[in-house]
Design a protein around this motif. Structure first.
Motif, PDB file in Angstrom:
ATOM      1  N   GLY A   8      49.214  53.412  31.350  1.00  6.76           N
ATOM      2  CA  GLY A   8      48.038  52.957  30.696  1.00  6.76           C
ATOM      3  C   GLY A   8      47.173  52.663  31.872  1.00  6.76           C
ATOM      4  O   GLY A   8      47.371  52.452  32.761  1.00  6.76           O
ATOM      5  N   LYS A   9      46.056  52.272  31.092  1.00  5.14           N
ATOM      6  CA  LYS A   9      44.915  51.884  32.128  1.00  5.14           C
ATOM      7  C   LYS A   9      45.044  50.241  32.682  1.00  5.14           C
ATOM      8  O   LYS A   9      45.412  49.585  31.746  1.00  5.14           O
ATOM      9  N   ILE A  10      45.474  50.227  33.874  1.00  5.04           N
ATOM     10  CA  ILE A  10      45.481  48.758  34.508  1.00  5.04           C
ATOM     11  C   ILE A  10      44.351  48.266  35.358  1.00  5.04           C
ATOM     12  O   ILE A  10      43.797  49.010  36.150  1.00  5.04           O
ATOM     13  N   LYS A  11      44.093  47.127  35.042  1.00  5.05           N
ATOM     14  CA  LYS A  11      42.610  46.487  35.575  1.00  5.05           C
ATOM     15  C   LYS A  11      43.459  45.377  36.424  1.00  5.05           C
ATOM     16  O   LYS A  11      44.011  44.346  35.965  1.00  5.05           O
ATOM     17  N   VAL A  12      43.126  45.475  37.897  1.00  2.46           N
ATOM     18  CA  VAL A  12      43.688  44.346  38.710  1.00  2.46           C
ATOM     19  C   VAL A  12      42.625  43.320  38.972  1.00  2.46           C
ATOM     20  O   VAL A  12      41.591  43.634  39.308  1.00  2.46           O
ATOM     21  N   GLU A  45      41.738  50.336  39.113  1.00  4.75           N
ATOM     22  CA  GLU A  45      40.437  49.654  39.188  1.00  4.75           C
ATOM     23  C   GLU A  45      40.616  48.243  39.250  1.00  4.75           C
ATOM     24  O   GLU A  45      41.568  47.593  38.639  1.00  4.75           O
ATOM     25  N   GLY A  46      39.697  47.527  39.730  1.00  5.06           N
ATOM     26  CA  GLY A  46      39.610  46.124  39.682  1.00  5.06           C
ATOM     27  C   GLY A  46      38.563  45.335  40.518  1.00  5.06           C
ATOM     28  O   GLY A  46      37.738  45.899  41.119  1.00  5.06           O
ATOM     29  N   ILE A  61      37.422  46.049  44.038  1.00  9.19           N
ATOM     30  CA  ILE A  61      38.595  45.990  44.962  1.00  9.19           C
ATOM     31  C   ILE A  61      38.400  47.292  46.125  1.00  9.19           C
ATOM     32  O   ILE A  61      38.686  47.226  47.195  1.00  9.19           O
ATOM     33  N   LYS A  62      37.577  48.360  45.584  1.00 12.16           N
ATOM     34  CA  LYS A  62      37.548  49.323  46.554  1.00 12.16           C
ATOM     35  C   LYS A  62      36.537  49.369  47.573  1.00 12.16           C
ATOM     36  O   LYS A  62      36.321  50.299  48.555  1.00 12.16           O
ATOM     37  N   ASP A  63      35.471  48.514  47.387  1.00  8.66           N
ATOM     38  CA  ASP A  63      34.304  48.598  48.076  1.00  8.66           C
ATOM     39  C   ASP A  63      34.267  47.184  49.043  1.00  8.66           C
ATOM     40  O   ASP A  63      33.463  46.998  49.837  1.00  8.66           O
TER      41      ASP A  63
END
Length: 142
Positions: A8-12, A45-46, A61-63
């Motif tokens: 499922g979708k996980i938001k960190v 994502e997060g 977190i990716k930026d």
């Protein structure tokens, strides 16, 4: 670890300790672990926050490109746990996973455990695993 959350979708929600006990070298080690995890899990994502006794939002977190010391005072997990609970309550369609990079030296009896996953990433010389009352613990090795 993320595979064990059942899909499922996980938001960190990533929290990086920048209290007075965390120096630039340790912050760089935390940051290297974060970059490795983000690159290894491209569908994750997060958001990230720095913290001491307060939260300092950093963004997606990716930026994040370079570690920054924000704060520098004492350490409190209370605002971290409060934010995790808020994120959990905001989006019931996602699983929230809180990841806390810290040495663990702070009170653990003044906050309520959030209703979401919690992973402690403890630095070398940090608290013993059994000091933390909830969540899972991984040790960062030099």
């Amino acid at each position: 670890y993320l595979d064990d959350l059942g899909g499922g979708k996980i938001k960190v929600a990533l929290f990086m300790d920048t209290s007075g006990s965390v120096d630039e070298q340790l912050l760089s080690e935390f940051f290297a672990e974060v970059k490795f995890a983000v690159n290894a899990l491209p569908n994750t994502e997060g958001e990230m926050w720095y913290f001491d006794t307060e939260l300092y939002p950093e963004g997606d977190i990716k930026d994040i490109s370079e570690p920054q010391i924000k704060g520098g005072g004492g350490t409190s997990f209370k605002p971290v746990m409060k934010k995790l609970q808020e994120l959990h309550e905001e989006d019931a369609s996602s699983q929230v996973l809180g990841i806390v990079f810290t040495d663990g030296y702070a009170r653990v009896d003044n906050w309520k455990e959030p209703d979401c996953g919690l992973l402690w990433c403890i630095s070398p010389g940090g608290v013993d695993n059994d000091y933390l009352p909830s969540g899972d613990v991984v040790r960062i090795h030099k």
